[in-house]
Structure formats: C-alpha cells, structure tokens
Design a protein around this motif. Structure first.
Motif, PDB file in Angstrom:
ATOM      1  N   UNK A 213       0.820  -1.211   0.000  1.00 30.93           N
ATOM      2  CA  UNK A 213       0.000   0.000   0.000  1.00 30.93           C
ATOM      3  C   UNK A 213       0.857   1.266   0.000  1.00 30.93           C
ATOM      4  N   UNK A 214       0.333   2.302  -0.577  1.00 34.36           N
ATOM      5  CA  UNK A 214       1.043   3.583  -0.564  1.00 34.36           C
ATOM      6  C   UNK A 214       0.490   4.528   0.505  1.00 34.36           C
ATOM      7  N   UNK A 215      -0.266   3.980   1.429  1.00 32.64           N
ATOM      8  CA  UNK A 215      -0.815   4.756   2.550  1.00 32.64           C
ATOM      9  C   UNK A 215       0.037   4.417   3.783  1.00 32.64           C
ATOM     10  N   UNK A 216       0.883   5.359   4.239  1.00 35.66           N
ATOM     11  CA  UNK A 216       1.821   5.056   5.323  1.00 35.66           C
ATOM     12  C   UNK A 216       1.191   4.441   6.571  1.00 35.66           C
ATOM     13  N   UNK A 217       0.090   4.992   7.050  1.00 35.76           N
ATOM     14  CA  UNK A 217      -0.550   4.459   8.257  1.00 35.76           C
ATOM     15  C   UNK A 217      -1.068   3.048   8.058  1.00 35.76           C
ATOM     16  N   UNK A 218      -1.611   2.792   6.875  1.00 38.93           N
ATOM     17  CA  UNK A 218      -2.115   1.447   6.561  1.00 38.93           C
ATOM     18  C   UNK A 218      -0.969   0.448   6.499  1.00 38.93           C
ATOM     19  N   UNK A 219       0.144   0.842   5.909  1.00 44.91           N
ATOM     20  CA  UNK A 219       1.316  -0.033   5.837  1.00 44.91           C
ATOM     21  C   UNK A 219       1.845  -0.330   7.237  1.00 44.91           C
ATOM     22  N   UNK A 220       1.949   0.688   8.071  1.00 45.84           N
ATOM     23  CA  UNK A 220       2.413   0.494   9.449  1.00 45.84           C
ATOM     24  C   UNK A 220       1.494  -0.459  10.202  1.00 45.84           C
ATOM     25  N   UNK A 221       0.178  -0.310  10.023  1.00 46.00           N
ATOM     26  CA  UNK A 221      -0.785  -1.197  10.685  1.00 46.00           C
ATOM     27  C   UNK A 221      -0.633  -2.640  10.204  1.00 46.00           C
ATOM     28  N   UNK A 222      -0.451  -2.824   8.899  1.00 48.56           N
ATOM     29  CA  UNK A 222      -0.283  -4.178   8.365  1.00 48.56           C
ATOM     30  C   UNK A 222       0.961  -4.845   8.949  1.00 48.56           C
TER      31      UNK A 222
ATOM     32  N   UNK B 124       3.692  -8.618  12.637  1.00 46.03           N
ATOM     33  CA  UNK B 124       4.747  -8.789  13.639  1.00 46.03           C
ATOM     34  C   UNK B 124       4.162  -9.219  14.981  1.00 46.03           C
ATOM     35  N   UNK B 125       3.055  -8.614  15.398  1.00 46.40           N
ATOM     36  CA  UNK B 125       2.427  -8.987  16.670  1.00 46.40           C
ATOM     37  C   UNK B 125       1.963 -10.440  16.650  1.00 46.40           C
ATOM     38  N   UNK B 126       1.361 -10.864  15.548  1.00 39.32           N
ATOM     39  CA  UNK B 126       0.900 -12.254  15.435  1.00 39.32           C
ATOM     40  C   UNK B 126       2.083 -13.220  15.480  1.00 39.32           C
TER      41      UNK B 126
ATOM     42  N   UNK C  64      10.364 -10.926   0.325  1.00 38.60           N
ATOM     43  CA  UNK C  64      10.102  -9.492   0.206  1.00 38.60           C
ATOM     44  C   UNK C  64       9.250  -9.177  -1.022  1.00 38.60           C
ATOM     45  N   UNK C  65       8.545 -10.164  -1.503  1.00 38.77           N
ATOM     46  CA  UNK C  65       7.615  -9.920  -2.607  1.00 38.77           C
ATOM     47  C   UNK C  65       6.436  -9.119  -2.063  1.00 38.77           C
ATOM     48  N   UNK C  66       5.412  -8.953  -2.829  1.00 33.47           N
ATOM     49  CA  UNK C  66       4.264  -8.184  -2.373  1.00 33.47           C
ATOM     50  C   UNK C  66       3.854  -8.575  -0.970  1.00 33.47           C
ATOM     51  N   UNK C  67       3.710  -7.580  -0.111  1.00 36.71           N
ATOM     52  CA  UNK C  67       3.410  -7.859   1.287  1.00 36.71           C
ATOM     53  C   UNK C  67       2.110  -8.630   1.479  1.00 36.71           C
ATOM     54  N   UNK C  68       1.155  -8.473   0.583  1.00 35.89           N
ATOM     55  CA  UNK C  68      -0.091  -9.237   0.694  1.00 35.89           C
ATOM     56  C   UNK C  68       0.200 -10.732   0.593  1.00 35.89           C
ATOM     57  N   UNK C  69       1.249 -11.087  -0.128  1.00 33.97           N
ATOM     58  CA  UNK C  69       1.616 -12.494  -0.309  1.00 33.97           C
ATOM     59  C   UNK C  69       2.620 -12.966   0.734  1.00 33.97           C
ATOM     60  N   UNK C  70       3.528 -12.086   1.133  1.00 31.99           N
ATOM     61  CA  UNK C  70       4.645 -12.544   1.955  1.00 31.99           C
ATOM     62  C   UNK C  70       4.751 -11.886   3.327  1.00 31.99           C
ATOM     63  N   UNK C  71       3.868 -10.948   3.641  1.00 28.00           N
ATOM     64  CA  UNK C  71       3.989 -10.199   4.890  1.00 28.00           C
ATOM     65  C   UNK C  71       4.019 -11.056   6.135  1.00 28.00           C
ATOM     66  N   UNK C  72       3.130 -12.015   6.205  1.00 30.98           N
ATOM     67  CA  UNK C  72       3.074 -12.864   7.407  1.00 30.98           C
ATOM     68  C   UNK C  72       4.346 -13.706   7.545  1.00 30.98           C
ATOM     69  N   UNK C  73       4.801 -14.281   6.451  1.00 35.18           N
ATOM     70  CA  UNK C  73       6.020 -15.091   6.488  1.00 35.18           C
ATOM     71  C   UNK C  73       7.227 -14.230   6.808  1.00 35.18           C
ATOM     72  N   UNK C  74       7.274 -13.037   6.250  1.00 37.47           N
ATOM     73  CA  UNK C  74       8.352 -12.095   6.536  1.00 37.47           C
ATOM     74  C   UNK C  74       8.399 -11.792   8.037  1.00 37.47           C
TER      75      UNK C  74
END
Length: 80
Positions: free
Chosen positions: A23-32, A37-39, A57-67
């Motif tokens: 996302x290009x919305x800073x607050x939304x990215x920080x929340x994601x 990280x909390x989970x 480090x691919x699209x965070x929607x795909x790799x964020x949780x694993x990252x």
C-alpha cells in the motif's frame, strides 16, 4: 591497513513499488506490518541463537506474514 571514513549519507530514493507491491498509505502499511509482527511474536518467540534470516520481500499481501516470522526470530527485531 588504514581506516577509511564512512561514505556520506545519500538521500533516500523514492519507493518504486509503493502502491503496487504494498500500500502507498503510510498508516495502513504500518498497521499491516504491526499486525503481522504482533501475530508472529505471539506464536514464534525470538531466539538469541539466530545469526541471519532469509525473509521474503515480494508483495506484502503475499509474503507479509512469512516475513514477520523471519524477523521475529531475531534476538531484537525492533532494532532492525
């Protein structure tokens, strides 16, 4: 061997994939990132023995949780 000085700091470059791979919305990215990280912290404690990680480090929607699982395995992931 003589020491050399550190190179001058460079200006930060524009984020080339903002709005596409994440996302290009800073607050939304920080929340994601905080949510992932909390989970991961709740399920996967850090290890003082971790010396390196390989994190996707691919699209965070795909790799964020694993990252997040990779980064939370570091002894102090908040200082990266």
């Amino acid at each position: 061997m003589p020491r050399t000085s550190c190179p001058a700091r460079r200006a930060a470059r524009a984020a080339s994939h903002s709005g596409s791979w994440y996302t290009n919305v800073p607050g939304e990215l920080a929340d994601q990132i905080s949510t992932w990280m909390d989970a991961a912290r709740g399920e996967h404690p850090s290890s003082p023995d971790t010396k390196a990680i390989i994190a996707p480090h691919a699209g965070y929607a795909y790799s964020g949780r694993t990252m997040a699982y990779a980064y939370t395995s570091l002894p102090d992931p908040d200082t990266i």
